[in-house]
Design a protein around this motif. Structure first.
Motif, PDB file in Angstrom:
ATOM      1  N   PRO A   1      -6.010  -9.453   4.078  1.00  0.00           N
ATOM      2  CA  PRO A   1      -4.640  -9.264   4.554  1.00  0.00           C
ATOM      3  C   PRO A   1      -3.604 -10.031   3.743  1.00  0.00           C
ATOM      4  N   ASP A   2      -4.048 -11.066   3.019  1.00  0.00           N
ATOM      5  CA  ASP A   2      -3.115 -11.857   2.206  1.00  0.00           C
ATOM      6  C   ASP A   2      -3.275 -11.572   0.718  1.00  0.00           C
ATOM      7  N   ALA A   3      -3.819 -10.400   0.388  1.00  0.00           N
ATOM      8  CA  ALA A   3      -3.919  -9.952  -1.004  1.00  0.00           C
ATOM      9  C   ALA A   3      -2.983  -8.758  -1.166  1.00  0.00           C
ATOM     10  N   PHE A   4      -1.955  -8.910  -1.980  1.00  0.00           N
ATOM     11  CA  PHE A   4      -0.864  -7.939  -2.043  1.00  0.00           C
ATOM     12  C   PHE A   4      -0.908  -7.188  -3.376  1.00  0.00           C
ATOM     13  N   PRO A   5      -1.318  -5.914  -3.359  1.00  0.00           N
ATOM     14  CA  PRO A   5      -1.533  -5.180  -4.607  1.00  0.00           C
ATOM     15  C   PRO A   5      -0.239  -4.794  -5.312  1.00  0.00           C
ATOM     16  N   GLU A   6      -0.317  -4.815  -6.641  1.00  0.00           N
ATOM     17  CA  GLU A   6       0.756  -4.250  -7.452  1.00  0.00           C
ATOM     18  C   GLU A   6       0.744  -2.723  -7.303  1.00  0.00           C
ATOM     19  N   PRO A   7       1.860  -2.042  -7.581  1.00  0.00           N
ATOM     20  CA  PRO A   7       1.937  -0.595  -7.310  1.00  0.00           C
ATOM     21  C   PRO A   7       0.882   0.253  -8.021  1.00  0.00           C
TER      22      PRO A   7
ATOM     23  N   ASP B   1      -6.244  -4.873 -15.442  1.00  0.00           N
ATOM     24  CA  ASP B   1      -4.986  -4.239 -15.050  1.00  0.00           C
ATOM     25  C   ASP B   1      -4.939  -3.823 -13.579  1.00  0.00           C
ATOM     26  N   ALA B   2      -5.977  -4.114 -12.802  1.00  0.00           N
ATOM     27  CA  ALA B   2      -5.948  -3.895 -11.352  1.00  0.00           C
ATOM     28  C   ALA B   2      -5.616  -5.246 -10.716  1.00  0.00           C
ATOM     29  N   GLN B   3      -4.366  -5.430 -10.325  1.00  0.00           N
ATOM     30  CA  GLN B   3      -3.877  -6.773 -10.007  1.00  0.00           C
ATOM     31  C   GLN B   3      -3.360  -6.872  -8.571  1.00  0.00           C
TER      32      GLN B   3
ATOM     33  N   LEU C   1       0.831  -1.206   0.000  1.00  0.00           N
ATOM     34  CA  LEU C   1       0.000   0.000   0.000  1.00  0.00           C
ATOM     35  C   LEU C   1       0.868   1.259   0.000  1.00  0.00           C
ATOM     36  N   ASP C   2       1.992   1.216   0.700  1.00  0.00           N
ATOM     37  CA  ASP C   2       2.907   2.366   0.697  1.00  0.00           C
ATOM     38  C   ASP C   2       3.477   2.618  -0.698  1.00  0.00           C
ATOM     39  N   ALA C   3       3.537   1.576  -1.529  1.00  0.00           N
ATOM     40  CA  ALA C   3       4.122   1.696  -2.867  1.00  0.00           C
ATOM     41  C   ALA C   3       3.104   2.128  -3.925  1.00  0.00           C
ATOM     42  N   GLN C   4       1.853   2.352  -3.539  1.00  0.00           N
ATOM     43  CA  GLN C   4       0.821   2.688  -4.521  1.00  0.00           C
ATOM     44  C   GLN C   4       1.101   4.035  -5.199  1.00  0.00           C
ATOM     45  N   THR C   5       0.873   4.086  -6.492  1.00  0.00           N
ATOM     46  CA  THR C   5       1.061   5.334  -7.235  1.00  0.00           C
ATOM     47  C   THR C   5      -0.087   6.302  -6.997  1.00  0.00           C
ATOM     48  N   PHE C   6      -1.264   5.803  -6.631  1.00  0.00           N
ATOM     49  CA  PHE C   6      -2.404   6.644  -6.241  1.00  0.00           C
ATOM     50  C   PHE C   6      -2.390   6.747  -4.721  1.00  0.00           C
TER      51      PHE C   6
END
Length: 331
Positions: A90-96, A209-211, A26-31
């Motif tokens: 909690p075990d779903a890890f979003p791409e940036p 593309d939301a992965q 979440l800290d790495a999100q571009t939005f």
């Protein structure tokens, strides 16, 4: 002062090991215009979020008892300030670029009120963990493409409902629908909500593309007695509560036949007793489910033909856990 554009709801239970990685993602999100609401559902001592993780959330709540995944998400939604809410496991890890893709979709599809994420199997990124929830006409839901190769041509499409592991809802629609059904505790609550959303005339777009990368069943185990029991009971209640009258009577016998076939398959895999308990308790609770259907059907705007087009009908799609995405309709 305006609130965040989106509120991310995270319900933790024995999730201490996964949460640092999740917050790193979440800290790495571009939005960046989002808040995080973390609720721990009475994890055992030593398995709850540590103090450092609690501090990373915008809001943290420690429940005194485990009220269930469904009720805890509803609890978190009432704390949310954003016009969009995201249920994120909690075990779903979003791409940036995950949040950026979701929020861009709200502009691309302005009349759509729910979105699903492409879930990638964390242990093998060449495979999908799911591309939207599918509802077979016989009353059996499944995750499209589960543990199947990730298609190179996967594109946006209409799903029956978004998987709760990484789903986004317009907050006012989530509230109008009443959120997740709390009597379910967990399992199938996302399909039930998606069904009610469909009945009310809502549309769901599954976004290519939301992965997110998903472990899946990290707290309960995929074929545990707990998962089998709740999945069996809640699947029956979902059919009783949501299937409209004419279709209910038409599909009741196929639903019962499919239920018995699944029992045999589950017994072969060693979880037959849990399935039987779930089915027995589902039948015991049929009256409450039948009473609930009155209020649910009163909100129905979708035509029967329109609803039927959103079901999967082929037995092969169920056996293969196929991806079932429909063409996106534009106003």
């Amino acid at each position: 002062m305006t609130g965040p554009r989106v509120s991310i709801l995270i319900i933790a239970y024995k999730s201490r090991a996964h949460l640092p990685r999740l917050f790193d993602c979440l800290d790495a999100q571009t939005f960046r215009d989002f808040e995080t609401i973390l609720i721990d559902n009475a994890s055992p001592k030593g398995a709850e979020p540590d103090a450092a993780t609690q501090a990373r959330a915008t809001q943290f709540v420690a429940n005194a008892t485990n009220i269930g995944f469904a009720a805890a998400n509803n609890q978190a939604s009432r704390l949310a300030k954003g016009p969009w809410i995201i249920c994120l496991n909690p075990d779903a890890f979003p791409e940036p670029n995950w949040l950026e893709a979701l929020m861009a979709a709200t502009q691309r599809y302005p009349d759509v009120t729910a979105f699903g994420s492409t879930q990638i199997l964390d242990e093998d990124p060449s495979q999908l963990d799911g591309a939207g929830d599918v509802y077979h006409a016989f009353g059996i839901p499944f995750r499209g493409g589960y543990r199947k190769p990730w298609p190179s041509d996967l594109a946006d499409g209409q799903a029956f409902s978004p998987c709760a592991a990484a789903s986004m809802w317009r907050a006012d629609v989530f509230d109008f629908l009443g959120g997740y059904e709390e009597s379910y505790f967990c399992y199938c609550e996302d399909v039930d909500l998606g069904f009610r959303h469909r009945l009310a005339g809502g549309e769901v777009v599954q976004l290519a593309d939301a992965q997110v990368r998903h472990l899946g069943s990290a707290s309960s185990g995929r074929l545990s007695d707990f998962a089998v029991y709740h999945g069996t009971r809640n699947r029956l209640w979902t059919f009783i509560r949501n299937m409209p009258g004419a279709l209910f009577w038409l599909l009741l016998l196929p639903h019962l036949a499919a239920t018995l076939l699944l029992w045999a398959h589950t017994a072969w895999r060693g979880a037959g007793p849990a399935y039987g308990r779930g089915l027995a308790d589902g039948l015991k609770g049929w009256h409450q489910a039948w009473q609930a259907r009155g209020a649910i059907q009163a909100k129905r705007k979708a035509s029967l033909s329109g609803l039927m087009r959103q079901f999967a009908w082929s037995p092969l799609s169920l056996l293969k856990r196929a991806i079932v995405l429909r063409q996106i309709t534009r106003p």
